[in-house]
Design a protein around this motif. Structure first.
Motif, PDB file in Angstrom:
ATOM      1  N   PHE A   1       0.648  -1.171  -0.410  1.00  0.00           N
ATOM      2  CA  PHE A   1      -0.088   0.121   0.148  1.00  0.00           C
ATOM      3  C   PHE A   1       0.902   1.129  -0.271  1.00  0.00           C
ATOM      4  N   SER A   2       2.368   1.218   0.267  1.00  0.00           N
ATOM      5  CA  SER A   2       3.144   2.376   1.082  1.00  0.00           C
ATOM      6  C   SER A   2       4.659   1.376   1.321  1.00  0.00           C
ATOM      7  N   ILE A   3       5.104   2.724   1.104  1.00  0.00           N
ATOM      8  CA  ILE A   3       6.091   2.504   1.346  1.00  0.00           C
ATOM      9  C   ILE A   3       6.696   3.701   1.922  1.00  0.00           C
ATOM     10  N   ASN A   4       7.228   3.577   3.850  1.00  0.00           N
ATOM     11  CA  ASN A   4       7.924   4.680   4.073  1.00  0.00           C
ATOM     12  C   ASN A   4       8.973   4.692   3.685  1.00  0.00           C
ATOM     13  N   VAL A   5      10.397   4.365   4.937  1.00  0.00           N
ATOM     14  CA  VAL A   5      11.412   4.266   4.530  1.00  0.00           C
ATOM     15  C   VAL A   5      12.051   3.191   3.484  1.00  0.00           C
ATOM     16  N   MET A   6      13.136   3.144   3.114  1.00  0.00           N
ATOM     17  CA  MET A   6      13.980   2.482   2.273  1.00  0.00           C
ATOM     18  C   MET A   6      15.216   2.634   3.075  1.00  0.00           C
ATOM     19  N   ALA A   7      16.046   1.515   2.265  1.00  0.00           N
ATOM     20  CA  ALA A   7      17.395   1.863   3.352  1.00  0.00           C
ATOM     21  C   ALA A   7      18.568   0.608   2.600  1.00  0.00           C
ATOM     22  N   TRP A   8      19.589   0.409   2.433  1.00  0.00           N
ATOM     23  CA  TRP A   8      20.538  -0.099   2.147  1.00  0.00           C
ATOM     24  C   TRP A   8      21.689  -0.914   3.535  1.00  0.00           C
ATOM     25  N   TYR A   9      21.699  -1.816   3.552  1.00  0.00           N
ATOM     26  CA  TYR A   9      22.997  -1.686   5.316  1.00  0.00           C
ATOM     27  C   TYR A   9      23.813  -2.687   4.405  1.00  0.00           C
ATOM     28  N   ARG A  10      25.076  -2.808   5.377  1.00  0.00           N
ATOM     29  CA  ARG A  10      25.842  -3.631   4.552  1.00  0.00           C
ATOM     30  C   ARG A  10      26.351  -4.803   6.117  1.00  0.00           C
ATOM     31  N   GLN A  11      27.124  -5.719   5.452  1.00  0.00           N
ATOM     32  CA  GLN A  11      28.358  -6.733   6.465  1.00  0.00           C
ATOM     33  C   GLN A  11      28.594  -6.659   6.616  1.00  0.00           C
ATOM     34  N   ALA A  12      30.112  -6.567   6.536  1.00  0.00           N
ATOM     35  CA  ALA A  12      31.395  -7.590   6.530  1.00  0.00           C
ATOM     36  C   ALA A  12      31.392  -9.205   7.420  1.00  0.00           C
TER      37      ALA A  12
ATOM     38  N   VAL B   1      17.713   3.073  -5.389  1.00  0.00           N
ATOM     39  CA  VAL B   1      19.066   2.455  -6.070  1.00  0.00           C
ATOM     40  C   VAL B   1      20.396   3.143  -4.829  1.00  0.00           C
ATOM     41  N   LEU B   2      21.456   2.594  -4.725  1.00  0.00           N
ATOM     42  CA  LEU B   2      22.473   2.769  -4.456  1.00  0.00           C
ATOM     43  C   LEU B   2      23.640   3.217  -5.241  1.00  0.00           C
ATOM     44  N   GLN B   3      24.278   3.955  -5.649  1.00  0.00           N
ATOM     45  CA  GLN B   3      25.180   4.648  -5.761  1.00  0.00           C
ATOM     46  C   GLN B   3      26.142   4.785  -5.358  1.00  0.00           C
ATOM     47  N   MET B   4      26.887   4.007  -5.545  1.00  0.00           N
ATOM     48  CA  MET B   4      28.635   3.818  -5.039  1.00  0.00           C
ATOM     49  C   MET B   4      29.747   4.735  -5.779  1.00  0.00           C
ATOM     50  N   GLN B   5      30.412   5.294  -5.676  1.00  0.00           N
ATOM     51  CA  GLN B   5      31.685   5.690  -6.310  1.00  0.00           C
ATOM     52  C   GLN B   5      33.312   5.996  -5.449  1.00  0.00           C
ATOM     53  N   SER B   6      34.494   5.994  -6.136  1.00  0.00           N
ATOM     54  CA  SER B   6      35.231   5.895  -5.462  1.00  0.00           C
ATOM     55  C   SER B   6      35.238   4.582  -4.013  1.00  0.00           C
ATOM     56  N   LEU B   7      34.318   3.281  -4.756  1.00  0.00           N
ATOM     57  CA  LEU B   7      35.459   2.400  -3.781  1.00  0.00           C
ATOM     58  C   LEU B   7      36.275   2.158  -2.912  1.00  0.00           C
ATOM     59  N   LYS B   8      36.289   1.812  -1.932  1.00  0.00           N
ATOM     60  CA  LYS B   8      37.461   1.439  -1.688  1.00  0.00           C
ATOM     61  C   LYS B   8      37.017  -0.629  -1.136  1.00  0.00           C
ATOM     62  N   ALA B   9      38.284  -0.727  -0.442  1.00  0.00           N
ATOM     63  CA  ALA B   9      38.488  -2.387  -0.475  1.00  0.00           C
ATOM     64  C   ALA B   9      36.814  -2.264   1.661  1.00  0.00           C
ATOM     65  N   GLU B  10      37.526  -1.618   2.547  1.00  0.00           N
ATOM     66  CA  GLU B  10      36.909  -1.359   3.115  1.00  0.00           C
ATOM     67  C   GLU B  10      35.051  -1.003   2.647  1.00  0.00           C
ATOM     68  N   ASP B  11      34.831  -1.131   1.818  1.00  0.00           N
ATOM     69  CA  ASP B  11      33.534  -1.033   1.160  1.00  0.00           C
ATOM     70  C   ASP B  11      32.648  -3.032   1.071  1.00  0.00           C
ATOM     71  N   THR B  12      33.940  -3.738   0.898  1.00  0.00           N
ATOM     72  CA  THR B  12      33.293  -5.162   0.794  1.00  0.00           C
ATOM     73  C   THR B  12      32.588  -5.149   2.157  1.00  0.00           C
ATOM     74  N   ALA B  13      31.379  -5.769   1.550  1.00  0.00           N
ATOM     75  CA  ALA B  13      30.747  -6.285   2.471  1.00  0.00           C
ATOM     76  C   ALA B  13      29.376  -7.091   1.867  1.00  0.00           C
ATOM     77  N   VAL B  14      27.860  -7.783   2.070  1.00  0.00           N
ATOM     78  CA  VAL B  14      27.434  -8.180   1.235  1.00  0.00           C
ATOM     79  C   VAL B  14      25.859  -6.838   2.184  1.00  0.00           C
ATOM     80  N   TYR B  15      25.511  -7.083   0.805  1.00  0.00           N
ATOM     81  CA  TYR B  15      24.378  -5.061   0.788  1.00  0.00           C
ATOM     82  C   TYR B  15      23.399  -5.812   1.257  1.00  0.00           C
ATOM     83  N   TYR B  16      22.770  -5.371   1.871  1.00  0.00           N
ATOM     84  CA  TYR B  16      21.046  -5.285   1.817  1.00  0.00           C
ATOM     85  C   TYR B  16      19.759  -4.780   1.750  1.00  0.00           C
ATOM     86  N   CYS B  17      19.699  -4.999   0.950  1.00  0.00           N
ATOM     87  CA  CYS B  17      17.900  -4.020   0.802  1.00  0.00           C
ATOM     88  C   CYS B  17      17.012  -3.801   2.422  1.00  0.00           C
ATOM     89  N   ASN B  18      16.740  -2.719   2.483  1.00  0.00           N
ATOM     90  CA  ASN B  18      15.046  -3.149   3.455  1.00  0.00           C
ATOM     91  C   ASN B  18      14.199  -1.502   3.250  1.00  0.00           C
TER      92      ASN B  18
END
Length: 121
Positions: A29-40, A79-96
């Motif tokens: 019916f409606s979506i309030n918050v959308m988010a991205w999480y990550r887990q290394a 959508v999550l647009q990621m730029q200037s990526l670093k090694a420490e950005d390595t993770a599994v990314y989850y949509c919420n």
């Protein structure tokens, strides 16, 4: 019930870019918050960015200035647009997403299955 399906992960070199997409489907019916999480590996899941229905955004300090979150309400997509990526950005990314399945109903939290992002040379 609703479902979240992510796409766009992969392997990228340091300094490169990736675009993650997540689409919600099902009873919505409606979506309030959308988010991205990550887990290394070996770490707790952490918030990367959120976007509310009014397009208010919040970013983790570690990604400010490099990542951009956006949403298309007509397509129930974030959508999550990621730029200037670093090694420490390595993770599994989850949509919420916090979804109201029908008018008069409560809000339920949903998670996607996760998509792997690996930043390595």
């Amino acid at each position: 019930q609703a479902q979240l399906v992510e796409s766009g992960g992969g392997l990228v070199q340091p300094g490169g870019s990736l675009r993650l997409s997540c689409t919600a489907s099902g009873s919505i019916f409606s979506i309030n918050v959308m988010a991205w999480y990550r887990q290394a590996p070996g770490k707790q899941r952490e918030l990367v960015a959120t976007i509310r229905s009014g397009d208010n955004t919040i970013y983790a300090d570690s990604v400010k200035g490099r990542f951009t979150i956006s949403r298309d309400n007509a397509k129930n997509t974030v959508v999550l647009q990621m730029q200037s990526l670093k090694a420490e950005d390595t993770a599994v990314y989850y949509c919420n997403a916090a979804i109201k399945n029908w008018i008069g109903g409560g809000v339920h939290e949903y998670w996607g299955q996760g998509t792997q992002v690996t930043v390595s040379s």
